[in-house]
Design an enzyme around this catalytic site. Structure first.
Site, short mmCIF file in Angstrom:
data_model
loop_
_atom_site.label_atom_id
_atom_site.label_comp_id
_atom_site.label_asym_id
_atom_site.label_seq_id
_atom_site.Cartn_x
_atom_site.Cartn_y
_atom_site.Cartn_z
CD GLU A 111 -2.96 -1.07 2.32
OE1 GLU A 111 -4.11 -1.45 2.11
OE2 GLU A 111 -2.58 -0.67 3.44
CG HIS A 226 -9.42 5.88 2.03
ND1 HIS A 226 -9.45 5.70 0.67
CD2 HIS A 226 -8.69 4.86 2.54
CE1 HIS A 226 -8.77 4.59 0.38
NE2 HIS A 226 -8.31 4.07 1.50
NE ARG A 272 -4.69 5.33 3.12
CZ ARG A 272 -5.16 4.43 3.95
NH1 ARG A 272 -5.67 4.79 5.09
NH2 ARG A 272 -5.12 3.15 3.63
CG HIS A 333 -10.09 6.08 6.20
ND1 HIS A 333 -11.06 5.11 6.09
CD2 HIS A 333 -8.90 5.43 6.21
CE1 HIS A 333 -10.47 3.92 6.03
NE2 HIS A 333 -9.17 4.09 6.12
NE ARG A 368 -4.59 5.05 9.23
CZ ARG A 368 -5.29 4.07 8.65
NH1 ARG A 368 -5.28 2.85 9.16
NH2 ARG A 368 -6.00 4.30 7.58
C1 LIG Z 1 -13.77 1.25 5.87
C2 LIG Z 1 -12.52 1.15 6.72
C3 LIG Z 1 -11.41 0.48 6.22
C4 LIG Z 1 -10.25 0.38 7.00
N1 LIG Z 1 -9.18 -0.35 6.53
C5 LIG Z 1 -8.10 -0.54 7.34
C6 LIG Z 1 -7.04 -1.40 6.94
O1 LIG Z 1 -7.08 -2.00 5.88
N2 LIG Z 1 -5.99 -1.55 7.79
C7 LIG Z 1 -5.92 -0.91 9.00
O2 LIG Z 1 -4.93 -1.09 9.72
N3 LIG Z 1 -6.93 -0.11 9.40
C8 LIG Z 1 -8.01 0.08 8.62
N4 LIG Z 1 -9.04 0.88 9.05
C9 LIG Z 1 -8.96 1.48 10.38
C10 LIG Z 1 -9.20 0.42 11.45
O3 LIG Z 1 -10.24 -0.43 11.02
C11 LIG Z 1 -9.59 1.05 12.77
O4 LIG Z 1 -8.73 2.09 13.11
C12 LIG Z 1 -9.53 0.00 13.89
O5 LIG Z 1 -10.28 -1.12 13.52
C13 LIG Z 1 -10.04 0.60 15.17
O6 LIG Z 1 -10.24 -0.44 16.09
P1 LIG Z 1 -10.77 -0.06 17.53
O7 LIG Z 1 -10.91 -1.32 18.28
O8 LIG Z 1 -9.96 1.03 18.09
O9 LIG Z 1 -12.22 0.60 17.27
P2 LIG Z 1 -13.51 0.02 16.56
O10 LIG Z 1 -13.23 -1.20 15.79
O11 LIG Z 1 -14.16 1.14 15.85
O12 LIG Z 1 -14.45 -0.37 17.80
C14 LIG Z 1 -15.02 0.63 18.61
C15 LIG Z 1 -16.08 -0.02 19.48
O13 LIG Z 1 -16.49 0.87 20.50
C16 LIG Z 1 -17.91 0.81 20.63
N5 LIG Z 1 -18.33 2.06 21.27
C17 LIG Z 1 -18.13 3.32 20.83
N6 LIG Z 1 -18.62 4.19 21.72
C18 LIG Z 1 -19.15 3.48 22.75
C19 LIG Z 1 -19.82 3.81 23.97
N7 LIG Z 1 -20.09 5.07 24.34
N8 LIG Z 1 -20.21 2.81 24.78
C20 LIG Z 1 -19.98 1.51 24.44
N9 LIG Z 1 -19.37 1.14 23.30
C21 LIG Z 1 -18.95 2.11 22.48
C22 LIG Z 1 -18.37 0.62 19.20
O14 LIG Z 1 -19.70 0.18 19.14
C23 LIG Z 1 -17.34 -0.42 18.73
O15 LIG Z 1 -17.69 -1.69 19.18
C24 LIG Z 1 -10.20 0.99 8.28
C25 LIG Z 1 -11.32 1.66 8.77
C26 LIG Z 1 -12.49 1.74 8.01
C27 LIG Z 1 -13.68 2.46 8.56
#
Ligand SMILES: Cc1cc2nc3c(=O)[nH]c(=O)nc-3n(C[C@H](O)[C@H](O)[C@H](O)COP(=O)(O)OP(=O)(O)OC[C@H]3O[C@@H](n4cnc5c(N)ncnc54)[C@H](O)[C@@H]3O)c2cc1C
Length: 496
Positions: A111, A226, A272, A333, A368
């Site tokens: 990438e 993005h 990006r 993004h 990032r």
């Molecule tokens: C379309 C897309 C494509 C991506 N592609 C990539 C990739 O290829 N490679 C990469 O490294 N990253 C990628 N990313 C970024 C990556 O997916 C995220 O940064 C990462 O998954 C974040 O993980 P997390 O556990 O921090 O949060 P999340 O996976 O967003 O989880 C957050 C959780 O918190 C919960 N929550 C939020 N607020 C509250 C509240 N007040 N009370 C209770 N629960 C709550 C939500 O419901 C959810 O379950 C992508 C993101 C998107 C949107």
């Protein structure tokens, strides 16, 4: 045996839970929707790790530092890249499937910003596969309880120590969860903008909770857009992974010109922020609403095989990407900033940890590097687990005020006004005047929210409040930046 709480059931929250539970403690995971509704599930491209023969953590480190434009914390970057191969092994051990070559080695994609092929993936639905595997592992663990539809509303903080969290749980009402250690893993805040790749749950709740508790928050102005999000009325904000450009797709304007030649010698695989800015400039120059991603010169079988989700989704809309260009626009993004944490995932409040997209670990600096965020979620949530187990707090029950909301109709108005000003003034290209206007609008919306407090609990309204508090950090951070760096670009700074 101690008890811990994780708020959020994406990769960061669940990796923390598994690590803590493996050591014999109890963990409650609160999540505001269904368990797998998280940014994690939508990640397409993959997870970065220097596991190829021609690669090394030093090269991964250098690429991460270059993307971060001089603002990364070098110690955090080194910690991240050195732990990357272990993170992949851990994900495999938990049951995650990754694509492999005929000889059994991991198949590695490439990438933008990466000097080597190092993106470990599962076709174009890596996040879905990772979330599937960690959810299953968590469900099978007797010491982990996942409570769905539990919306965290306040942290229990007294004298600089966090004792747990307050939440409103569907059908049960308000509940207190006392904990020896509390992790915030609430993901991003894409809903602050009109166009985002994030799902609806991405409402910056962790930033709102941490702001109220007085935890340090930084770098929120570094908002990643993005470049290639589908521009289509029926499917808003569907991401077309960068891996498509890595496989040779090109960007064209409506005249068919490969316009990246006019902007950057790295063409479609420039970082990006560079590609997104070039696209904004090109759309402005031509007065068009979108640009196009062209895969038509690629092997049709390869497209179907490597990008099955994108191929099928767009086919449903009547767009055959083997033959037709894909209309695309940049969309919000990823949030590089967040709750300030150290190498152990500790926030500025004892007993409170943050990991994943909500945290500002220092690994991203001003921008990032693609596919470093899933990696960060694993590496730093597990570090947070170790820190939390090494320093348990004695939890105390504290009084907290009941959550107050505005009427939902007022929240809808406020959220739309916020999304509009953030999209117009605090997106890819900013200006002094635009930021000033955004600051005054965000402050007046916060005031309007405060003035309207009288309605019963509404999750939508409280999410809107969290978006407002997070937007304030974004705007204030952008106004305070006196030079253009990474994702922050203010046209007026170029003139000075
Ligand atoms: C379309 C897309 C494509 C991506 N592609 C990539 C990739 O290829 N490679 C990469 O490294 N990253 C990628 N990313 C970024 C990556 O997916 C995220 O940064 C990462 O998954 C974040 O993980 P997390 O556990 O921090 O949060 P999340 O996976 O967003 O989880 C957050 C959780 O918190 C919960 N929550 C939020 N607020 C509250 C509240 N007040 N009370 C209770 N629960 C709550 C939500 O419901 C959810 O379950 C992508 C993101 C998107 C949107």
């Amino acid at each position: 045996m101690s008890s811990y709480v994780a708020v959020g059931s994406g990769l960061a929250g669940l990796a923390f839970a598994l690590r803590v539970a493996e050591s014999g403690h109890r963990v409650t995971v609160l999540t505001k929707a269904q368990v797998a509704e998280a940014n994690t599930s939508y990640a397409q491209g993959g997870i970065a790790a220097a596991v190829g023969e021609a690669d090394s953590w030093k090269l991964h480190e250098q690429d991460t530092l270059t993307a971060g434009a001089g603002l990364c914390d070098p110690a955090a970057v080194r910690f991240l890249v050195q732990h990357a191969p272990d993170a992949i092994d851990w994900l495999k051990a938990v049951g995650t499937r990754f694509d492999t070559e005929a000889d059994g080695d991991l198949a590695l994609g490439r990438e933008g910003g990466h000097s080597r092929h190092r993106i470990v993936h599962f076709a174009d639905r890596t996040g879905w596969e990772i979330e599937r595997a960690v959810v299953q592992a968590v469900r099978e663990h007797p010491s982990i309880e996942v409570i769905e539809h539990a919306f965290a509303t306040a942290l229990l903080v007294k004298n600089g120590v966090c004792h747990g969290v307050r939440a409103v749980v569907s059908e049960l009402g308000e509940r207190t969860y006392l904990a020896h250690g509390t992790l915030i893993a609430t993901g991003g805040g894409g809903m602050m903008y009109q166009h985002t790749t994030n799902p609806r749950v991405a409402t910056a709740d962790g930033i709102g909770l941490a702001s109220d508790a007085g935890a340090a928050i930084a770098d929120m102005e570094f908002m990643q857009f993005h470049p290639t999000t589908l521009y289509h009325p029926q499917l808003r904000s569907f991401l077309i992974t960068e891996a498509v450009r890595g496989a040779g797709a090109t960007l064209r304007n409506h005249e068919g010109r490969r316009f990246m030649y006019d902007y950057d010698p790295r063409l479609e695989l420039a970082p990006r922020d560079v590609v997104a800015r070039a696209m904004e400039a090109e759309m402005q120059r031509l007065g068009t609403w979108c640009l196009y991603l062209d895969l038509t010169h690629l092997d049709p079988e390869k497209i179907e095989h490597e990008f099955p989700t994108i191929y099928a989704k767009l086919m449903e809309l009547g767009l055959d990407i083997r033959k037709e260009w894909i209309p695309v626009v940049p969309a919000q993004h990823y949030s590089c900033g967040g709750i300030v944490t150290d190498l152990g995932g500790r926030s500025s409040i004892r007993g409170l940890y943050a990991a994943g997209e909500v945290a500002r670990t220092g690994v991203h600096g001003a921008n990032r590097l693609a596919s470093n965020s899933l990696l960060e979620a694993v590496v730093f949530s597990q570090a947070a687990a170790l820190s939390a187990m090494a320093d348990p707090v004695e939890p105390e029950s504290l009084e907290v005020a009941e959550p107050q909301s505005v009427a939902e109709s007022e929240a809808v108005r406020i959220r739309h006004a916020l999304q509009s000003i953030m999209t117009q003034r605090v997106a890819v290209v900013r200006s002094n005047e635009g930021l000033k206007q955004a600051e005054s609008t965000v402050e007046s919306l916060i005031e309007a929210y405060r003035a309207g407090l009288k309605a019963p609990f509404s999750q939508y309204a409280l999410e809107t409040r969290n978006l407002l508090l997070a937007a304030r950090h974004v705007v204030q951070g952008a106004r305070a930046r006196t030079e253009n760096v990474g994702l922050h670009y203010n046209v007026d700074l170029d003139k000075e």
